[in-house]
Design a protein around this motif. Structure first.
Motif, PDB file in Angstrom:
ATOM      1  N   SER A   1      34.431 -45.233  24.636  1.00 45.89           N
ATOM      2  CA  SER A   1      34.025 -44.370  23.505  1.00 45.89           C
ATOM      3  C   SER A   1      32.754 -43.597  23.811  1.00 45.89           C
ATOM      4  O   SER A   1      32.591 -42.477  23.352  1.00 45.89           O
ATOM      5  CB  SER A   1      33.772 -45.161  22.220  1.00 45.89           C
ATOM      6  OG  SER A   1      34.536 -46.288  22.152  1.00 45.89           O
TER       7      SER A   1
ATOM      8  N   THR B   1      27.834 -48.000  20.204  1.00 46.24           N
ATOM      9  CA  THR B   1      28.024 -46.767  20.965  1.00 46.24           C
ATOM     10  C   THR B   1      27.252 -45.604  20.338  1.00 46.24           C
ATOM     11  O   THR B   1      26.584 -44.839  21.035  1.00 46.24           O
ATOM     12  CB  THR B   1      29.533 -46.452  21.056  1.00 46.24           C
ATOM     13  OG1 THR B   1      30.170 -47.551  21.723  1.00 46.24           O
ATOM     14  CG2 THR B   1      29.796 -45.176  21.814  1.00 46.24           C
TER      15      THR B   1
ATOM     16  N   ASP C   1      32.309 -50.360  28.229  1.00 43.48           N
ATOM     17  CA  ASP C   1      33.450 -50.689  27.377  1.00 43.48           C
ATOM     18  C   ASP C   1      34.701 -49.980  27.913  1.00 43.48           C
ATOM     19  O   ASP C   1      34.695 -48.752  28.048  1.00 43.48           O
ATOM     20  CB  ASP C   1      33.146 -50.226  25.946  1.00 43.48           C
ATOM     21  CG  ASP C   1      34.187 -50.713  24.951  1.00 43.48           C
ATOM     22  OD1 ASP C   1      35.289 -51.127  25.377  1.00 43.48           O
ATOM     23  OD2 ASP C   1      33.900 -50.657  23.743  1.00 43.48           O
TER      24      ASP C   1
ATOM     25  N   ASP D   1      25.760 -49.659  27.082  1.00 46.58           N
ATOM     26  CA  ASP D   1      26.626 -49.767  25.903  1.00 46.58           C
ATOM     27  C   ASP D   1      27.662 -50.860  26.172  1.00 46.58           C
ATOM     28  O   ASP D   1      28.614 -50.660  26.925  1.00 46.58           O
ATOM     29  CB  ASP D   1      27.323 -48.430  25.645  1.00 46.58           C
ATOM     30  CG  ASP D   1      28.173 -48.461  24.380  1.00 46.58           C
ATOM     31  OD1 ASP D   1      27.914 -49.314  23.497  1.00 46.58           O
ATOM     32  OD2 ASP D   1      29.096 -47.632  24.264  1.00 46.58           O
TER      33      ASP D   1
HETATM   34 MG    MG Z   1      31.414 -49.129  21.220  1.00 47.10          MG
END
Ligand code: MG
Ligand code: ADP
Length: 257
Positions: A49, A22, A45, A129
């Motif tokens: 995050s 991330t 995700d 990501d």
């Molecule tokens: Mg991550």
């Protein structure tokens, strides 16, 4: 002519958590925007995050990648303008259930590819990501991607599981996405004062027969602090050695794609 070119789609993946996926997506994305590229970051995700680190509260996101992947919303409805001159396709905790819902759908590996196709001409680079798993969402990311970056903590223990990731990549290339090119391993959280870390770094490329991106990203407290502040990393650490390492790595990536 250059504007008509389709964007590069780069998956940042490693099924191990905490290897700076991330952080790398946010930092490379910001560095690419600084270099004048039109950039879209995609948070795949459920922990969101990336969304959080770009200053967006996942709890108040109304339309996220979850609805888009399930065909309940258009991708353009979900994309937000984030800080640092990048756009974001945000995630929320809802995405955790998308994995199960997608499992029963035919062509599930292609769901992200077809979603991104709609906005691909709007960007020079799309960075994905990935979540810390090799589940449906990561397979969909590898299927949509033209390039792959594998962040790896520059210490021995974090390398378990890389073989499994590389096996998956080989299968994806064979069965789903012939265009996928591994841009390289990105060594992260590197402590150049440690002999052990230096040895591991020297050994990396040969061991996996893959390019190793340079320079390695140093371990710095500035990075550890940035997400807690809810701000993007290059922004909080603009002049740190971590930020300049990410800028240099970004130049290498732009040459490779
Ligand atoms: Mg991550
Ligand atoms: P992942 O997405 O692979 O789980 P993150 O990017 O969330 O990894 O990073 C995990 C943790 O390590 C975060 O708290 C992050 O701030 C911290 N971190 C990332 N890169 C560095 C670095 N170069 N130096 C110090 N801490 C870092």
């Amino acid at each position: 002519m250059a504007r008509a070119k389709k964007s590069a789609i780069i998956a940042v993946a490693n099924q191990k958590g905490g290897v700076a996926k991330t952080t790398s997506v946010a930092s490379i994305g910001a560095a690419m925007a600084e270099a004048g590229k039109r950039v879209l970051l995609v948070d795949l995700d459920p922990q969101a995050s990336l969304t959080f680190s770009l200053g967006i509260d996942p709890d108040v996101v109304e339309v996220s990648i979850h609805e888009v992947l399930l065909g309940q919303a258009e991708v353009t409805e979900a994309i937000l303008e984030a800080s640092e001159g990048v756009d974001l396709l945000p995630s929320t905790i809802d995405l955790a259930s998308a994995e199960a819902q997608l499992l029963t759908r035919p062509g599930r590996e292609f769901v992200l590819q077809s979603v991104l196709e709609e906005v691909r001409s709007d960007y020079d680079v799309i960075l994905l990501d990935c979540s810390p798993s090799l589940g449906v969402l990561t397979l969909a990311a590898l299927t949509a991607a033209t390039g792959l970056i594998i962040p790896m903590q520059a210490e021995m223990l974090s390398h378990r599981g890389v073989g499994q990731l590389l096996d998956t990549v080989r299968d994806v290339k064979k069965l789903l996405n012939k265009k996928l090119k591994t841009i390289g391993i990105l060594p992260t959280m590197y402590d150049g004062r440690s002999n052990h870390a230096r040895e591991v770094l020297d050994d990396l490329g040969g061991r996996y027969k893959l390019p190793v991106l340079s320079p390695p990203i140093p371990r710095t407290v500035r990075f550890a602090e940035a997400p807690a502040a809810g701000r993007s990393i290059l922004d909080t650490a603009r002049s740190s050695k971590g930020a300049s390492a990410y800028r240099e790595v970004t130049e290498r990536i732009l040459e490779a794609i």
